[in-house]
Design an enzyme around this catalytic site. Structure first.
Site, mmCIF file in Angstrom:
data_model
loop_
_atom_site.group_PDB
_atom_site.id
_atom_site.type_symbol
_atom_site.label_atom_id
_atom_site.label_comp_id
_atom_site.label_asym_id
_atom_site.label_seq_id
_atom_site.Cartn_x
_atom_site.Cartn_y
_atom_site.Cartn_z
ATOM 1 N N ILE A 3 -6.683 -3.297 5.045
ATOM 2 C CA ILE A 3 -5.531 -4.099 5.485
ATOM 3 C C ILE A 3 -5.636 -4.425 6.970
ATOM 4 O O ILE A 3 -5.414 -5.569 7.393
ATOM 5 C CB ILE A 3 -4.223 -3.352 5.174
ATOM 6 C CG1 ILE A 3 -3.939 -3.398 3.664
ATOM 7 C CG2 ILE A 3 -3.045 -3.945 5.952
ATOM 8 C CD1 ILE A 3 -2.834 -2.465 3.222
ATOM 9 N N SER A 7 0.862 -1.180 0.000
ATOM 10 C CA SER A 7 0.000 0.000 0.000
ATOM 11 C C SER A 7 0.898 1.229 0.000
ATOM 12 O O SER A 7 1.718 1.406 0.913
ATOM 13 C CB SER A 7 -0.908 -0.010 1.239
ATOM 14 O OG SER A 7 -1.684 1.164 1.293
ATOM 15 N N ASP A 15 -8.314 4.151 2.485
ATOM 16 C CA ASP A 15 -9.265 3.035 2.454
ATOM 17 C C ASP A 15 -8.533 1.694 2.383
ATOM 18 O O ASP A 15 -8.959 0.702 2.987
ATOM 19 C CB ASP A 15 -10.211 3.185 1.254
ATOM 20 C CG ASP A 15 -11.266 4.265 1.477
ATOM 21 O OD1 ASP A 15 -11.527 4.599 2.656
ATOM 22 O OD2 ASP A 15 -11.815 4.775 0.484
ATOM 23 N N GLU A 16 -7.440 1.661 1.593
ATOM 24 C CA GLU A 16 -6.603 0.453 1.563
ATOM 25 C C GLU A 16 -6.128 0.095 2.961
ATOM 26 O O GLU A 16 -6.153 -1.069 3.379
ATOM 27 C CB GLU A 16 -5.378 0.677 0.670
ATOM 28 C CG GLU A 16 -5.580 0.392 -0.785
ATOM 29 C CD GLU A 16 -4.290 0.543 -1.572
ATOM 30 O OE1 GLU A 16 -4.326 0.267 -2.769
ATOM 31 O OE2 GLU A 16 -3.258 0.936 -0.989
ATOM 32 N N LEU A 17 -5.670 1.101 3.677
ATOM 33 C CA LEU A 17 -5.137 0.880 5.019
ATOM 34 C C LEU A 17 -6.204 0.301 5.942
ATOM 35 O O LEU A 17 -5.939 -0.636 6.708
ATOM 36 C CB LEU A 17 -4.597 2.196 5.587
ATOM 37 C CG LEU A 17 -4.054 2.141 7.016
ATOM 38 C CD1 LEU A 17 -2.876 1.169 7.096
ATOM 39 C CD2 LEU A 17 -3.622 3.530 7.480
#
Length: 1017
Positions: free
Chosen positions: A91, A19, A86-88
């Site tokens: 994850i 990311s 949002d990725e974080l």
């Protein structure tokens, strides 16, 4: 090559998902990471074909879930992208729900800026949130706070980006390979083996390395190699496990053809191309010299196999590793393989766990099977193969069936075990096979030089044979601290040797071991022949037999005679005629419970090397002087009727004289003064011994055991070269002058009330326990080689003087009068035990506790964790929140109380676990053997030191427990230490470094309650 993900417990498509904010890192840091990951065979999700939008799409969410590890690269503009945020969040959801591993890289940003969303990072975050709802802002802020607390690499702290990226790749590989494949889950001891072998492999080194795993048959070499392969194969471009090489030799080939054939098979397997054909021996180099490979060559027994498959390291690409398993250490020497992991036998505890894992599918015995399990483990000799085979055969069986197996194991070797062990024996030449059988029957655990002397008059090349047997892992030459070397053969190999003899044709046998057959020969004086050299049999398995006078007439070459009793029931089953003719060439006479009062008058010991008449009915051996020039060892122990020793004037080569338990012996004869090669004298338990000749100078005498000679009052100077002197439970009042003495043990000698004014400076071990000694001389501090002192039960001892810094162990348990000790106790890494010493004053207690800060251990009475330990908690668990200052070690204090229901006499163990918050790895578990808790009269403090390899700023939880539940944990505490301050304090010899910390509050650290006349904690 199998992909790394294919070995995981879950089917992951990618090893790593990254990311990141593209404009910050895509063409710089990320491109370098991709290149390094490709070199290491790490698969990383490639997002370049994904179209960016306002929110992350299903394909990206799926990619995150299909990755074993997520690496979050936090750059200055990372928070400017709602996509990244949002990725974080996704994850961290995967981390929580699926156990995904999350790693962090702080690229040009401070972790605290990320945590608090301040600085340039905070500005970017606020700009992104300005267009979002408060709910989204809180969600992202929480995620950034969580990820910032995950320890990672800080780019600003690295001078070299390339080195940092290499470390990241190693960390990823370590996490991908954190545990072996599930095939070996729960296998006892496998982690320790793999850890040692990985250290030898040095996986970060780009050189090609060949490492060997060596050990006897059945020790678990192949199992360890398979676990290693499952653990490491995904690190390499190509990998191959070549099994059963022992059976690879084909007599139809010449040497060149054999090597060519072996290479074809090997390359077909490693390259996954069946039926490969090659025309020269350079094919491996041609195909693999540019490949990073892992090759396991299992059960190698011929040098030609190594020459064919791994003759040169240049055949393989940089970073390749070749692992060879073998029983033949000589083969490794011939091929120049120096990095060898020698697989040892498991500990008693682990051996029991191995047996139970097969017998009960758990690591401890079922209720009611405890003693039976221990008996089986002992009979298997801790050999993993034996434990596996026998344990599996016992699964589901009842107690009476177990008892039958125990009885059978005493004499019969399981066929599956024999088949494996016999392979090594059959590979020996005739000379080595003969020596192997003689060791199995007569000379296991015997001195190596003694065995060489046994065969001095034969054609057998013993020196070379012993070397061969040791190199083939069929024996072990165990070297002791005094320089003695003993030959040790595993019990199951001994049984295999007996089976080999039983399978020989009767006319071929040089050694007779069948008790019934031998008794028939001795009773009827017929049979056997010239080729019989040895006879060994168990008389506890026969009925009564009367030996004929001429029983040995048909065995003129008999040199080794051993008569033993595996079960001593007190019955004398053999009747020996007074004038029986022993063979004149006897070199070993080992006869347990010899029934006559003396040896026959015709007995000729001229060739005798060892005379062992343990537990005999002898009153004397012979009259007059005998030729004893070859005699090296005499053992008459437990011959309770022995009244006198023979004239030993001619035994000028005698090295060992054992007289333990000769209760009727009153005097050692003056002829002992001729024994100038005597190294050991043992008269333990000679309760009527009163006289040892004076004016002797036995220059070779180094070890003297006089324990239990309760009438012995004076010990003359027998030798000025004595190194080890044991005079326990005697009436002696002093010790002879021995300037080179290393060990002195006078325990239990109540008349012994004082030491010599000047103890020899060579002393390393001193045992004064249960004596009436009242004072230890001041010269104690000058004993700079002293390592261990035992003062247990010295009830009149009131104080301890200054101790030498060399001291490692001090036991002063049950010293009821002990009040003071010299302060400070500056002894590095020492273990001090003051159990049940209730009169210790304030300064003594302070010194003992302070000593443990020098990487030591301590035991003393106490009800509460002292105030010096700045982290304290009730019960068994303790949480420490580091203050940010680097630490290197902890000192722990645990308050324990004996569980009154416990009736065990085996010292229990304290288990402690370290658990780091948010750590993906397994807890660190450490066992500490804590001594005789069952003898503690009240609560005690157990204090010990532990080093940490690296500083960690996260919360740490320590848990303490007793696996056997033999004691209760009342409180626990810890103190964080900095290595520098400890080292400086130790080197200065002062306690200045602790002045501010070691402030004891009597109301808290020391109780005022009374226990009889003693103050307790």
């Amino acid at each position: 090559m199998a992909s790394p993900s294919s070995f995981s417990s879950q089917n992951y498509k990618f090893n790593v998902f990254a990311s990141f904010h593209g404009p910050d890192v895509r063409k710089t840091l990320l491109s370098h990471i991709r290149l390094q990951f490709n070199r290491n065979g790490i698969t990383m999700f490639d997002d370049q074909k994904i179209v960016r939008s306002a929110t992350i799409g299903p394909s990206l969410v799926e990619a995150i879930k299909e990755s074993r590890i997520s690496i979050v690269i936090l750059s200055k503009k990372y928070a400017s992208s709602s996509w990244c945020l949002d990725e974080l969040v996704e994850i961290l959801e995967c981390k929580k729900a699926m156990g995904q591993i999350v790693m962090t890289i702080f690229y040009g940003v401070d972790p605290s800026d990320v945590r608090k969303q301040i600085g340039k990072f905070g500005i970017a975050f606020n700009e992104t949130c300005a267009r979002k709802t408060e709910e989204e802002r809180q969600k992202w802020s929480k995620a950034l706070n969580q990820v910032s607390n995950i320890a990672g690499e800080d780019f600003l702290r690295w001078d070299n980006e390339a080195i940092m990226i290499e470390k990241i790749a190693r960390d990823v590989l370590d996490k991908l390979n954190a545990t072996p494949s599930r095939d070996f889950d729960g296998m006892v001891g496998i982690e320790a083996h793999l850890r040692e072998i990985k250290s030898l492999l040095d996986l970060d080194n780009v050189e090609v390395k060949i490492v060997a795993i060596a050990g006897p048959a059945g020790i678990g070499k192949t199992t360890i190699a398979r676990a290693l392969y499952g653990l490491l194969s995904k690190r390499f471009q190509l990998s191959c496990f070549v099994d059963n090489l022992r059976g690879s030799y084909h007599s139809g080939f010449d040497e060149y053809g054999f090597k060519l054939h072996l290479q074809e098979q090997f390359l077909s397997k490693v390259l996954n191309q069946s039926g490969m054909r090659i025309c020269h021996l350079g094919a491996i180099k041609e195909n693999l010299s540019d490949q990073r490979v892992l090759i396991i060559l299992d059960d190698v027994n011929k040098l030609k196999q190594l020459e064919a498959l791994a003759n040169e390291t240049t055949w393989f690409g940089p970073g390749s590793r070749i692992v060879v398993t073998t029983e033949n250490k000589e083969l490794l020497q011939q091929h120049g393989i120096n990095n060898t992991y020698h697989v040892g036998f498991p500990s008693d505890e682990d051996a029991l766990k191995i047996l139970c894992s097969y017998a009960f599918k758990q690591t401890s015995p079922r209720h009611g099977f405890e003693e039976l399990s221990e008996s089986v483990t002992k009979l298997c000799g801790k050999l993993p193969l034996g434990l596996c085979v026998v344990g599996s055969s016992l699964r589901g069986k009842k107690e009476d069936e177990w008892e039958d197996v125990v009885t059978r194991l005493e004499t019969i070797l399981d066929q599956d075990i024999e088949d494996v062990l016999r392979v090594g024996y059959e590979s020996l030449d005739e000379n080595a096979q003969t020596l192997f059988l003689h060791i199995a029957i007569f000379f296991n655990k015997e001195d190596g030089d003694l065995v060489k002397t046994m065969f001095a008059e034969s054609d057998l090349d013993v020196k070379y044979g012993l070397k061969i047997l040791e190199n083939r892992s069929l024996i072990k030459m165990k070297i002791f601290s005094n320089g003695d070397t003993k030959i040790v053969m595993h019990r199951l190999l001994q049984q295999m040797g007996k089976r080999a003899i039983q399978k020989q044709e009767p006319w071929e046998r040089q050694i007779l071991i069948d008790a019934r057959e031998i008794c028939h020969v001795l009773e009827h004086a017929k049979g056997t022949g010239w080729n019989v050299h040895g006879m060994s049999f168990d008389i506890s398995r026969i009925s009564e037999v009367s030996i004929r006078k001429k029983a040995f007439k048909r065995m003129p070459n008999l040199q080794f005679l051993k008569v033993y009793k595996s079960k001593d029931d007190g019955n004398n089953r053999m009747h020996v005629p007074e004038e029986m003719d022993f063979p004149c060439l006897l070199r070993l006479l080992d006869w347990k419970a010899y029934p006559s009062k003396s040896l026959p008058p015709t007995f000729n010991p001229e060739h005798l090397v060892e005379l062992n008449m343990h537990s005999s009915q002898l009153e004397y051996l012979w009259q007059g002087t005998q030729p004893l020039k070859n005699l090296k060892k005499m053992d008459l122990s437990q011959s309770k009727n022995l009244k006198q020793l023979p004239d030993l004037s001619n035994a000028t080569n005698l090295e060992y004289l054992y007289l333990m338990g000769c209760e009727s012996l009153i005097e050692i004869p003056s002829s002992i003064s001729h024994l100038h090669k005597l190294e050991m004298l043992a008269t333990v338990g000679c309760i009527n011994l009163e006289v040892i000749p004076a004016h002797m100078n036995l220059e070779s005498l180094q070890t003297v055991y006089l324990g239990g000679c309760s009438r012995l009052r004076n010990i003359p100077v027998m030798s000025t070269n004595i190194r080890y002197l044991f005079i326990t439970n005697t009436a002696v009042e002093g010790v002879p002058l021995c300037p080179g003495l290393k060990t002195l043990d006078v325990s239990g000698s109540r008349n012994f009330k004082g030491l010599l004014t000047h103890l020899p400076t060579s002393l390393t071990t001193l045992n004064l326990c249960y004596t009436d000694i009242e004072r230890i001389p001041d010269c104690f501090k000058s004993l700079h080689q002293l390592k261990g002192v035992n003062l247990r039960g010295c009830r009149r001892l009131a104080s301890l003087p200054e101790l030498p810094r060399s001291l490692l162990t001090l036991v002063a348990d049950d010293c009821e009068s002990l009040e003071t000790v010299f302060c400070p106790l500056n002894t590095l890494k020492a273990s001090f035990s003051f159990a049940n010493c209730f009169k210790l004053d304030r300064e003594a207690r302070r010194a003992i506790i302070q000593q443990s800060f020098f990487m030591g251990k301590a035991v003393l009475p106490g009800r509460e964790v002292p105030a010096v330990f700045d982290h304290r908690a009730k019960g068994y668990s303790l949480t420490i929140r580091p203050d940010g200052n680097p630490y290197t070690s902890f000192v722990f204090c645990v308050v324990v109380s004996r569980n009154q229901k416990s009736d065990k006499t085996i010292p229990p163990s304290l288990l402690w676990r370290r658990i780091i918050a948010q750590d993906e790895g397994y807890p660190v578990e450490v066992w500490n053997r804590i001594g005789d808790v069952f003898k503690y009269r009240t609560e005690h403090l157990l204090i010990f030191h532990f080093d940490f390899l690296e500083f960690d700023n996260r919360d740490i939880v320590f848990e303490f427990s007793s696996e056997s539940h033999d004691f209760d944990i009342i409180e626990c505490g810890a103190k964080v230490l900095a290595e520098k301050s400890i080292k400086e304090s130790y080197e200065s010899g002062s306690d200045q470094a602790f002045e501010d910390d070691v402030v004891f509050e009597p109301s808290k650290a020391f109780g005022d309650e009374k226990y009889g006349d003693c103050c307790i904690l």
